[in-house]
Design a protein around this motif. Structure first.
Motif, PDB file in Angstrom:
ATOM      1  N   THR A 192      -1.360   6.245 -11.376  1.00 38.21           N
ATOM      2  CA  THR A 192      -1.320   4.818 -11.026  1.00 38.21           C
ATOM      3  C   THR A 192       0.116   4.303 -11.059  1.00 38.21           C
ATOM      4  O   THR A 192       0.527   3.498 -10.215  1.00 38.21           O
ATOM      5  CB  THR A 192      -2.185   3.999 -11.996  1.00 38.21           C
ATOM      6  N   ALA A 193       0.889   4.793 -12.038  1.00 42.11           N
ATOM      7  CA  ALA A 193       2.289   4.381 -12.151  1.00 42.11           C
ATOM      8  C   ALA A 193       3.068   4.750 -10.889  1.00 42.11           C
ATOM      9  O   ALA A 193       3.894   3.973 -10.401  1.00 42.11           O
ATOM     10  CB  ALA A 193       2.921   5.026 -13.381  1.00 42.11           C
ATOM     11  N   GLU A 194       2.802   5.939 -10.357  1.00 45.14           N
ATOM     12  CA  GLU A 194       3.483   6.355  -9.132  1.00 45.14           C
ATOM     13  C   GLU A 194       3.095   5.454  -7.962  1.00 45.14           C
ATOM     14  O   GLU A 194       3.944   5.087  -7.127  1.00 45.14           O
ATOM     15  CB  GLU A 194       3.123   7.811  -8.802  1.00 45.14           C
ATOM     16  N   GLU A 195       1.809   5.074  -7.903  1.00 41.64           N
ATOM     17  CA  GLU A 195       1.346   4.173  -6.843  1.00 41.64           C
ATOM     18  C   GLU A 195       2.076   2.833  -6.915  1.00 41.64           C
ATOM     19  O   GLU A 195       2.547   2.309  -5.905  1.00 41.64           O
ATOM     20  CB  GLU A 195      -0.166   3.962  -6.983  1.00 41.64           C
ATOM     21  N   TYR A 196       2.189   2.300  -8.141  1.00 44.16           N
ATOM     22  CA  TYR A 196       2.879   1.021  -8.321  1.00 44.16           C
ATOM     23  C   TYR A 196       4.373   1.148  -8.006  1.00 44.16           C
ATOM     24  O   TYR A 196       4.987   0.228  -7.472  1.00 44.16           O
ATOM     25  CB  TYR A 196       2.687   0.509  -9.745  1.00 44.16           C
ATOM     26  N   ALA A 197       4.944   2.300  -8.337  1.00 41.00           N
ATOM     27  CA  ALA A 197       6.368   2.505  -8.063  1.00 41.00           C
ATOM     28  C   ALA A 197       6.639   2.465  -6.558  1.00 41.00           C
ATOM     29  O   ALA A 197       7.649   1.905  -6.102  1.00 41.00           O
ATOM     30  CB  ALA A 197       6.835   3.829  -8.644  1.00 41.00           C
ATOM     31  N   HIS A 198       5.727   3.057  -5.768  1.00 43.91           N
ATOM     32  CA  HIS A 198       5.870   3.017  -4.314  1.00 43.91           C
ATOM     33  C   HIS A 198       5.751   1.588  -3.787  1.00 43.91           C
ATOM     34  O   HIS A 198       6.488   1.181  -2.874  1.00 43.91           O
ATOM     35  CB  HIS A 198       4.819   3.912  -3.644  1.00 43.91           C
ATOM     36  N   ILE A 199       4.819   0.834  -4.363  1.00 43.37           N
ATOM     37  CA  ILE A 199       4.656  -0.566  -3.944  1.00 43.37           C
ATOM     38  C   ILE A 199       5.917  -1.364  -4.269  1.00 43.37           C
ATOM     39  O   ILE A 199       6.384  -2.169  -3.469  1.00 43.37           O
ATOM     40  CB  ILE A 199       3.423  -1.202  -4.634  1.00 43.37           C
ATOM     41  N   ILE A 200       6.471  -1.111  -5.445  1.00 40.71           N
ATOM     42  CA  ILE A 200       7.707  -1.804  -5.847  1.00 40.71           C
ATOM     43  C   ILE A 200       8.850  -1.461  -4.899  1.00 40.71           C
ATOM     44  O   ILE A 200       9.628  -2.318  -4.484  1.00 40.71           O
ATOM     45  CB  ILE A 200       8.073  -1.448  -7.302  1.00 40.71           C
ATOM     46  N   LYS A 201       8.939  -0.169  -4.552  1.00 34.45           N
ATOM     47  CA  LYS A 201       9.992   0.277  -3.631  1.00 34.45           C
ATOM     48  C   LYS A 201       9.854  -0.417  -2.278  1.00 34.45           C
ATOM     49  O   LYS A 201      10.830  -0.937  -1.711  1.00 34.45           O
ATOM     50  CB  LYS A 201       9.924   1.791  -3.455  1.00 34.45           C
ATOM     51  N   ASN A 202       8.613  -0.473  -1.756  1.00 34.20           N
ATOM     52  CA  ASN A 202       8.376  -1.110  -0.468  1.00 34.20           C
ATOM     53  C   ASN A 202       8.650  -2.616  -0.538  1.00 34.20           C
ATOM     54  O   ASN A 202       9.183  -3.207   0.406  1.00 34.20           O
ATOM     55  CB  ASN A 202       6.939  -0.858  -0.003  1.00 34.20           C
ATOM     56  N   SER A 203       8.281  -3.224  -1.656  1.00 33.03           N
ATOM     57  CA  SER A 203       8.534  -4.664  -1.829  1.00 33.03           C
ATOM     58  C   SER A 203      10.030  -4.949  -1.878  1.00 33.03           C
ATOM     59  O   SER A 203      10.506  -5.955  -1.344  1.00 33.03           O
ATOM     60  CB  SER A 203       7.863  -5.183  -3.106  1.00 33.03           C
ATOM     61  N   ALA A 204      10.773  -4.060  -2.526  1.00 35.21           N
ATOM     62  CA  ALA A 204      12.234  -4.233  -2.590  1.00 35.21           C
ATOM     63  C   ALA A 204      12.843  -4.116  -1.197  1.00 35.21           C
ATOM     64  O   ALA A 204      13.744  -4.882  -0.828  1.00 35.21           O
ATOM     65  CB  ALA A 204      12.844  -3.197  -3.524  1.00 35.21           C
ATOM     66  N   LYS A 205      12.357  -3.141  -0.405  1.00 33.37           N
ATOM     67  CA  LYS A 205      12.826  -2.995   0.973  1.00 33.37           C
ATOM     68  C   LYS A 205      12.514  -4.252   1.786  1.00 33.37           C
ATOM     69  O   LYS A 205      13.332  -4.739   2.573  1.00 33.37           O
ATOM     70  CB  LYS A 205      12.160  -1.782   1.638  1.00 33.37           C
ATOM     71  N   THR A 206      11.278  -4.755   1.577  1.00 30.78           N
ATOM     72  CA  THR A 206      10.863  -5.967   2.286  1.00 30.78           C
ATOM     73  C   THR A 206      11.761  -7.139   1.931  1.00 30.78           C
ATOM     74  O   THR A 206      12.201  -7.897   2.799  1.00 30.78           O
ATOM     75  CB  THR A 206       9.402  -6.308   1.933  1.00 30.78           C
ATOM     76  N   ALA A 207      12.030  -7.317   0.629  1.00 25.94           N
ATOM     77  CA  ALA A 207      12.885  -8.420   0.178  1.00 25.94           C
ATOM     78  C   ALA A 207      14.279  -8.300   0.776  1.00 25.94           C
ATOM     79  O   ALA A 207      14.879  -9.302   1.189  1.00 25.94           O
ATOM     80  CB  ALA A 207      12.960  -8.439  -1.349  1.00 25.94           C
TER      81      ALA A 207
END
Length: 370
Positions: free
Chosen positions: A183-198
């Motif tokens: 689950t941590a890896e899944e959240y890490a990917h979401i965080i990475k994508n959110s950072a790219k989006t920002a």
């Protein structure tokens, strides 16, 4: 002897008249009791935009005068009239003067009564043209207002991806504490994508802010589906957090002309609100229909809805809207709908809404098809 000649010259009416006539400051003299202007120098005639006539006198009645708040002066309230009738000394009064030719100019006015044997016989008015100064101040104030508005738009739009970053970071920390690495890896990917989006949104918004003047003209043919997918991707983390599915019903080949950044701000605000007021585990549907003269976008959620009383006023004056807490306690600035309407109007489009309490809301907007 030479000194006496110079002194006599300085004391002569010729020198005084020459100074007054050539003065860059406008000067007029009016006599009592009829308030008749008997003298106006070249600067005064230049202020009116006319040349001094040989026979006709300048008349106070030939122009309108306004206070800075827009109130019209009555004849008796005009500075030179007050000096003539009440003996008032007017010092530095700003007056907006409108002439018969509809030209408007700002004057900084000083008036002084002239008395003889304790009786007012005339008054002199001295005034400077401050139109350029007033206009420059107005433009500066408008520029400052625009700057604050643009900063507000940028801050409002960036709030969503950064909230997602913060929220999923907290979830990531909890997953690591519980040693739930999958689950941590899944959240890490979401965080990475959110950072790219920002990061992408920041660049887009800065680019938009640098070219706001060209919004209504800089419209290019773009693929609508790709445009919407880009916006939904920017808000995907917020949707995932509430387990909301975003469904697109858009023709993959549809192309229309619009300003990507401006319309992106509008769609992002509407979709962000749809996520905010949707219940967890629900759906949001985005439809686009192309008609002969316009393209209609609709964003439908199945959330809390809008009360009937607020629905009647929400689009009439968006500036008066206050932020409402979302279904998961999300907060906002109340700026989104105001900006959305502005961006759509810049495209000469329309914005409207349908809603039913506890069943959901659909926002529609249309833009002309070029």
């Amino acid at each position: 002897m030479e000194t006496n000649n110079i002194q006599n010259l300085l004391n002569s009416d010729f020198i005084h008249n020459a100074i007054i006539e050539q003065s860059p400051t406008a000067i007029i003299i009016a006599t009592a009791p009829k308030v008749e202007i008997v003298y106006a120098n070249k600067a005064a005639w230049n202020f009116t935009g006319d040349k001094a006539p040989l026979t006709n006198k300048m008349k106070i009645e030939s122009c309108k005068a306004y206070y800075p708040n827009g109130k019209l002066y009555s004849f008796d309230e005009m500075p030179i009239v007050r000096s003539l009738t009440t003996g008032e000394f007017v010092c530095g009064e700003q007056v907006l003067v409108e002439f018969d030719n509809s030209v408007k100019k700002w004057a900084l006015t000083y008036t002084h009564p002239i008395s003889k044997n304790n009786k007012i016989i005339a008054a002199i008015a001295i005034f400077s043209d401050i139109t350029n100064i007033i206009n420059s101040n107005t433009e500066l104030k408008e520029a400052n207002r625009n700057k604050l508005r643009i900063l507000g738009i940028i801050a409002h739009d960036l709030k969503t991806p950064f909230n997602a970053l913060i929220g999923f970071s907290e979830l990531l920390i909890n997953s690591l504490k519980n040693k739930d690495f999958e689950t941590a890896e899944e959240y890490a990917h979401i965080i990475k994508n959110s950072a790219k989006t920002a990061y992408t949104m920041t660049n887009d918004l800065i680019d938009w802010a640098s070219n706001t003047a060209s919004i209504r003209y800089n419209q290019t043919p773009l693929n609508v589906l790709s445009f919407i997918q880009k916006i939904t991707q920017q808000l995907q983390a917020s949707a995932i957090k509430k387990n909301i599915l975003i469904i697109l019903n858009v023709n993959a080949t549809l192309k229309i002309s619009f300003n990507e950044n401006a319309l992106g701000i509008a769609l992002r605000n509407i979709l962000s609100n749809a996520i905010k007021f949707s219940y967890n585990n629900s759906t949001i549907k985005i439809d686009v229909k192309n008609q002969d003269t316009e393209t209609i976008f609709s964003i439908a959620d199945y959330g809390v809805g809008i009360p009937e009383k607020r629905k009647k006023t929400i689009l009439v004056n968006p500036k008066s809207n206050h932020s409402t807490v979302g279904t998961n306690g999300e907060t906002g600035s109340g700026l989104g709908l105001c900006v959305t309407k502005e961006m759509i109007l810049k495209h000469k489009g329309k914005l409207w809404v349908e809603s039913e309490m506890n069943k959901g809301t659909t926002f529609y907007f249309s833009i002309p098809t070029h």
